[in-house]
Scaffold this active site. Structure first.
Site, PDB file in Angstrom:
ATOM      1  N   HIS A  10      45.077  44.521  34.123  1.00  0.00           N
ATOM      2  CA  HIS A  10      45.062  43.167  34.680  1.00  0.00           C
ATOM      3  C   HIS A  10      43.687  42.868  35.274  1.00  0.00           C
ATOM      4  CE1 HIS A  10      45.975  39.625  37.075  1.00  0.00           C
ATOM      5  NE2 HIS A  10      45.613  40.281  38.164  1.00  0.00           N
ATOM      6  N   ASP A  30      19.444  23.697  21.269  1.00  0.00           N
ATOM      7  CA  ASP A  30      20.477  24.739  21.176  1.00  0.00           C
ATOM      8  C   ASP A  30      20.077  25.838  22.155  1.00  0.00           C
ATOM      9  OD1 ASP A  30      22.322  26.855  20.199  1.00  0.00           O
ATOM     10  OD2 ASP A  30      22.607  25.493  18.508  1.00  0.00           O
ATOM     11  N   TRP A  89      40.673  48.812  38.340  1.00  0.00           N
ATOM     12  CA  TRP A  89      39.454  48.420  37.609  1.00  0.00           C
ATOM     13  C   TRP A  89      38.213  49.138  38.129  1.00  0.00           C
ATOM     14  CZ3 TRP A  89      34.944  45.250  38.586  1.00  0.00           C
ATOM     15  CH2 TRP A  89      34.773  44.905  39.923  1.00  0.00           C
ATOM     16  N   SER A 141      27.295  42.553  25.630  1.00  0.00           N
ATOM     17  CA  SER A 141      27.504  41.122  25.395  1.00  0.00           C
ATOM     18  C   SER A 141      26.952  40.294  26.552  1.00  0.00           C
ATOM     19  CB  SER A 141      28.997  40.854  25.194  1.00  0.00           C
ATOM     20  OG  SER A 141      29.290  39.495  25.391  1.00  0.00           O
ATOM     21  N   SER A 142      27.261  40.720  27.782  1.00  0.00           N
ATOM     22  CA  SER A 142      26.795  39.981  28.961  1.00  0.00           C
ATOM     23  C   SER A 142      25.278  39.954  29.044  1.00  0.00           C
ATOM     24  CB  SER A 142      27.331  40.619  30.248  1.00  0.00           C
ATOM     25  OG  SER A 142      28.688  40.375  30.378  1.00  0.00           O
ATOM     26  N   HIS A 201      29.615  44.641  43.793  1.00  0.00           N
ATOM     27  CA  HIS A 201      29.491  43.513  44.704  1.00  0.00           C
ATOM     28  C   HIS A 201      28.741  42.344  44.080  1.00  0.00           C
ATOM     29  CE1 HIS A 201      30.046  41.120  48.157  1.00  0.00           C
ATOM     30  NE2 HIS A 201      28.841  40.686  47.882  1.00  0.00           N
ATOM     31  N   GLU A 242      28.688  41.653  41.139  1.00  0.00           N
ATOM     32  CA  GLU A 242      29.629  41.146  40.131  1.00  0.00           C
ATOM     33  C   GLU A 242      30.503  40.019  40.693  1.00  0.00           C
ATOM     34  OE1 GLU A 242      30.170  41.507  36.974  1.00  0.00           O
ATOM     35  OE2 GLU A 242      32.154  40.590  36.832  1.00  0.00           O
ATOM     36  N   TYR A 293      29.649  37.863  42.789  1.00  0.00           N
ATOM     37  CA  TYR A 293      28.830  36.644  42.803  1.00  0.00           C
ATOM     38  C   TYR A 293      28.553  36.157  41.394  1.00  0.00           C
ATOM     39  CZ  TYR A 293      28.708  37.461  47.679  1.00  0.00           C
ATOM     40  OH  TYR A 293      29.117  37.653  48.957  1.00  0.00           O
ATOM     41  N   SER A 301      29.302  21.870  42.072  1.00  0.00           N
ATOM     42  CA  SER A 301      28.141  21.047  42.449  1.00  0.00           C
ATOM     43  C   SER A 301      27.886  19.903  41.469  1.00  0.00           C
ATOM     44  CB  SER A 301      26.883  21.923  42.545  1.00  0.00           C
ATOM     45  OG  SER A 301      27.077  22.942  43.502  1.00  0.00           O
ATOM     46  N   HIS A 339      30.103  47.882  51.896  1.00  0.00           N
ATOM     47  CA  HIS A 339      31.249  47.350  52.649  1.00  0.00           C
ATOM     48  C   HIS A 339      32.562  47.626  51.909  1.00  0.00           C
ATOM     49  CE1 HIS A 339      30.509  43.107  50.722  1.00  0.00           C
ATOM     50  NE2 HIS A 339      31.177  43.882  49.907  1.00  0.00           N
ATOM     51  N   HIS A 340      32.458  48.061  50.633  1.00  0.00           N
ATOM     52  CA  HIS A 340      33.660  48.498  49.923  1.00  0.00           C
ATOM     53  C   HIS A 340      33.990  49.954  50.231  1.00  0.00           C
ATOM     54  CE1 HIS A 340      33.855  44.851  47.452  1.00  0.00           C
ATOM     55  NE2 HIS A 340      32.545  44.873  47.525  1.00  0.00           N
ATOM     56  N   THR A 342      26.370  30.716  52.101  1.00  0.00           N
ATOM     57  CA  THR A 342      27.632  30.181  51.576  1.00  0.00           C
ATOM     58  C   THR A 342      28.061  28.973  52.397  1.00  0.00           C
ATOM     59  OG1 THR A 342      28.213  32.447  51.001  1.00  0.00           O
ATOM     60  CG2 THR A 342      29.952  30.809  50.819  1.00  0.00           C
ATOM     61  N   LYS A 358      26.238  25.899  51.410  1.00  0.00           N
ATOM     62  CA  LYS A 358      26.784  25.247  50.223  1.00  0.00           C
ATOM     63  C   LYS A 358      28.037  24.436  50.568  1.00  0.00           C
ATOM     64  CE  LYS A 358      26.011  26.867  46.245  1.00  0.00           C
ATOM     65  NZ  LYS A 358      24.694  26.237  46.085  1.00  0.00           N
ATOM     66  N   ARG A 376      48.446  48.471  48.555  1.00  0.00           N
ATOM     67  CA  ARG A 376      48.319  47.932  47.206  1.00  0.00           C
ATOM     68  C   ARG A 376      48.410  49.070  46.194  1.00  0.00           C
ATOM     69  NH1 ARG A 376      41.759  46.899  46.706  1.00  0.00           N
ATOM     70  NH2 ARG A 376      42.334  46.193  44.627  1.00  0.00           N
TER      71      ARG A 376
END
Ligand code: CU
Length: 531
Positions: free
Chosen positions: A83, A112, A148, A175-176, A259, A261, A263, A274, A308-309, A334, A337, A456
């Protein structure tokens, strides 16, 4: 730069598409057109959203009652892993790249993407990777049971499903990276005359910065899973304590990717919001330059907060303080924004069509997820909440009500330009309200469950957690069914929607709205001049 010159036939007028382009399935397999590839990305993303969503529903069905019902414990863990991976790498990231493909050339006046053939390859790497991930369910031992994040030692010990996962991650990373190279090159080289960087729509800025983040961190993830692979099969001990390695090292490497990721997933969503909020407020975005600088500041800070993880891994006190304060610092850009979006609406002539409703839903709920993130950043608090449902609630407010709602906003906003058809406003409003309500029914109770200590990634739970779990499961099935309304809204618009005018939203001013609806296959064969 020959790759940007499409085989358009003729000399700029009266193209006979069929004389030069394959039709049917081969059109999609061989296409180098940014609009076709954007469409492929968006439908792929939706398909993965359904696959990952069905996995979420099996998880929620199992958790409807305490005790074991429908899933064996190892299958439950495999569902959790897939998931997460499918939603992140299959649904959210490709969805954002789909928006980039469609909108960046149209917003900067480019013919293009810069590397049109590589663009095709970037997309077509994804289906095999997705197949590998799903296939891992059916090999001996099943899919990875690590979640994950793939932490060792479990990820070193588990079966061949883990190898398929590692291979899939390598492919999706390639790919990314190719997609990012394309986006950066397109934005830096193919802007129309007069389209300076600081005149670009915020969406293009958000993606330019995201693309740099991707190029910086995807190789780090590739390195992490490669070391995992050699630990598994080639006798190394990077993360294997028995051989002198350190499993916590994996967490450092993984979260140096992980982390930024988050963002990577949220910044393109910021870009969409925006665009939508100014259009439906009939005002230019408030504080354009500060929006760009805030995006950059978030991107730079995202490299400084990964531990922080890992607040419960025994960091030194100085490390805890650094990562705690650095994390809290991200609330500043943040906040810039969020307040700029509010200031954009202030005294605007606001209308509340579906794109704006999803943007407002985003604003409420993403900010809620931001606040719980701030709470989790407090290390003594995080020690209590680590691995509880509070964390699950937090990041689903950011990923689902954040990025996914922004995608819905963007799809309703640009669908007229993409398809030439208007969606049905009543159906779309139903989609919004059902999604908004069921999202909160699903995920808000998880805050309570987490505060009460429910862990969890465990298929069973103690009796006292039953009530809120049942509420969450009902909400999850409601949210899933609500997405059928979305599918109906999009398909019925494409098939039988009213023809869209060139400018369906009177507040929308960026370059794509100067094109007819639907935008022609080759939007800007003669680059527009931007004053
Ligand atoms: Cu983080």
């Amino acid at each position: 730069m020959s790759s940007i010159t499409q085989p358009v036939g003729g000399h700029g007028h009266g193209h006979d598409e069929h004389a030069h382009h394959p039709t049917g399935i081969m059109r999609w397999v061989t296409t180098t057109n940014h609009k076709d590839i954007g469409t492929l990305y968006l439908w792929f993303s939706f398909t993965m959203f359904i696959v990952g969503g069905i996995m979420a529903l099996t998880i929620r069905a199992e958790l409807f009652e305490p005790g074991m019902q429908i899933l064996a414990p190892e299958r439950f863990n495999q569902m959790t892993t897939l998931h997460g991976l499918i939603m992140i790498f299959g649904a959210l990231m490709p969805g954002a790249v789909g928006f980039a493909n469609w909108m960046i050339p149209m917003q900067i006046g480019a013919p293009d993407m810069a590397f049109a053939r590589m663009n095709n390859w970037s997309f077509w790497l994804l289906p095999p990777a997705a197949i590998l991930l799903v296939l891992s369910l059916f090999v001996p031992g099943g899919a990875a049971e690590t979640g994950w994040t793939l932490y060792p030692p479990l990820s070193i010990q588990s079966g061949m499903g883990m190898d398929l996962t590692i291979f899939a991650i390598h492919i999706m990373g390639a790919s990314s990276i190719m997609g990012s190279i394309n986006i950066i090159t397109t934005i830096l080289n193919l802007r129309a005359p007069g389209m300076t960087l600081m005149k670009m729509p915020v969406f293009c800025w958000a993606w330019l910065i995201t693309a740099y983040l991707l190029i910086a961190v995807m190789p780090v993830l590739a390195g992490a899973v490669t070391m995992l692979l050699t630990d598994r099969h080639f006798g190394t001990s990077f993360f294997n304590a028995a051989g002198g390695g350190d499993p916590v090292l994996f967490q450092h490497v993984f979260w140096f990717f992980g982390h930024p990721e988050v963002y990577i997933i949220i910044l393109p969503a910021f870009g969409i919001i925006s665009e939508v909020i100014p259009a439906f407020s009939r005002k230019p975005v408030f504080g354009y330059a500060s929006m760009v600088y805030a995006l950059s500041a978030i991107a730079i800070l995202s490299f400084l907060v990964w531990a922080h993880h890992m607040f419960t891994t025994g960091l030194p006190a100085a490390g805890i303080l650094f990562y705690m304060y650095a994390t809290m610092l991200i609330a500043v850009p943040t906040g810039v924004k969020v307040f700029n979006w509010l200031a954009t609406m202030w005294k605007g002539s606001i209308s509340l069509e579906a794109p704006m409703m999803f943007a407002l839903g985003f604003l409420f709920l993403f900010t809620t997820g931001g606040f719980t993130g701030l709470i989790l950043a407090i290390q003594p608090v995080d020690v209590q909440f680590q691995d509880t449902y509070y964390v699950v609630a937090h990041f689903h407010y950011v990923m689902v009500a954040g990025t996914l709602f922004a995608f819905f906003a963007g799809i309703y906003y640009w669908l007229p330009k993409w398809s030439g058809k208007m969606y049905n406003e009543t159906v779309a409003q139903w989609h919004f309200w059902l999604s908004f309500i069921f999202f909160n029914v699903t995920f808000f109770p998880m805050h309570f469950l987490g505060l009460a200590g429910m862990p969890r990634r465990v298929p069973d739970y103690a009796q006292q957690f039953t009530d809120w779990n049942q509420v969450a499961t009902i909400g999850a099935f409601g949210f899933g069914l609500s997405q059928l309304v979305f599918l109906y809204a999009v398909v019925s618009a494409i098939r039988s929607g009213k023809p869209a005018p060139a400018k369906p939203w009177d507040g929308a001013t960026s370059l794509e709205w100067t094109l007819p609806s639907p935008a022609p296959y080759h939007s800007f064969e003669t680059p527009p001049v931007v004053k």
